[in-house]
Design an enzyme around this catalytic site. Sequence first.
Site, PDB file in Angstrom:
ATOM      1  N   GLU A  93       1.089  -1.035   0.093  1.00 57.28           N
ATOM      2  CA  GLU A  93       0.342   0.103  -0.250  1.00 57.28           C
ATOM      3  C   GLU A  93       1.344   1.295  -0.293  1.00 57.28           C
ATOM      4  OE1 GLU A  93      -2.837   2.329   3.508  1.00 57.28           O
ATOM      5  OE2 GLU A  93      -1.984  -0.130   3.799  1.00 57.28           O
ATOM      6  N   TRP A  94       0.519   2.673  -0.597  1.00 58.31           N
ATOM      7  CA  TRP A  94       0.779   3.377  -0.923  1.00 58.31           C
ATOM      8  C   TRP A  94       0.643   4.258   0.558  1.00 58.31           C
ATOM      9  CZ3 TRP A  94       5.327   5.195  -3.190  1.00 58.31           C
ATOM     10  CH2 TRP A  94       5.583   6.956  -3.532  1.00 58.31           C
ATOM     11  N   ASP A 196      13.533  -3.263  14.430  1.00 59.35           N
ATOM     12  CA  ASP A 196      14.201  -2.089  13.776  1.00 59.35           C
ATOM     13  C   ASP A 196      13.924  -0.583  14.078  1.00 59.35           C
ATOM     14  OD1 ASP A 196      16.769  -1.202  12.787  1.00 59.35           O
ATOM     15  OD2 ASP A 196      16.075  -2.657  10.850  1.00 59.35           O
TER      16      ASP A 196
END
Length: 289
Positions: A93-94, A196
């Site tokens: 998804e953008w 992270d």
Amino acid sequence: MNPTLHNIIAQNLKIPEGSLHFELVGGGSINETGRLTADGQNFFYKINNASKFPHLFQKEANALRYISSQKIIKAPGVLHCIETESEQVLILEWIKSGTKTHQFWKSFGSQLAALHSITNSHFGWEEQNYMGSIEQSNPWTEDWSSFFASQRLMPLAERCLQANLLTVKHHQKLEKVCDQLSAVFEPEPPALLHGDLWSGNFMCNDNEEPVLIDPAIYFGHRSIDLAMTTLFGGFDKAFYEAYHYYLPLPNNYQEQWKICNLYPLLIHLYLFGSSYRPQIEQTLSNFPV
């Protein structure tokens, strides 16, 4: 881009190949990354070698889906994970970027506290995965000190020693750190981690909501995520205040964070060279051999 791969992506999206448009954007040190436009829709794509980092994107897709399934903090939707003999592609998804307001940081802190409240009986994860380009071994382990020493610190210490990036004395000091982990980390339930969490691995969407990207997920000590937020900066004071309100920090959290950051610092030392050694040495100076 490989024409065959271009065709495979079009087939997976069920869109005519001629309507695809690829635009390179920043956002990755080991992947080719960009915006894919198809029939007026935007997607984010990553491409990498299939053999150099086996199943890198499949493991990332699994982690993104798992984070999303908790319904606590957002992660990009996974559209397709494609592997060929030579390449692998992840289509997500953008995410439209928004403004990091004071409310954004408060939400981020409280949501991370809620994510860390998802627990498990053991430390580790159901599969090996990656932190950047480094493979992470995640065998289920009963206690944090054993897991952090045997699966995080010492494997990287060995690599760095073999690469002449650490000396024998550095290695001995890291062993000393591992011997004292149980005194630094009071027992806590394993927490669901991003793994992270530096400033490049989250976004603010156009609704001013935090979105986690590029996870290195496992059940670990929550100080891992919190320590990583301080390593390169970029997190507002309101983030930490909100986190502490919902999930109070231990009294010695600063000591815990310094030790936790040895892991990403060892990774950076191994990948990028000796400029990261002084930070490691500073923490190790508190553990004389």
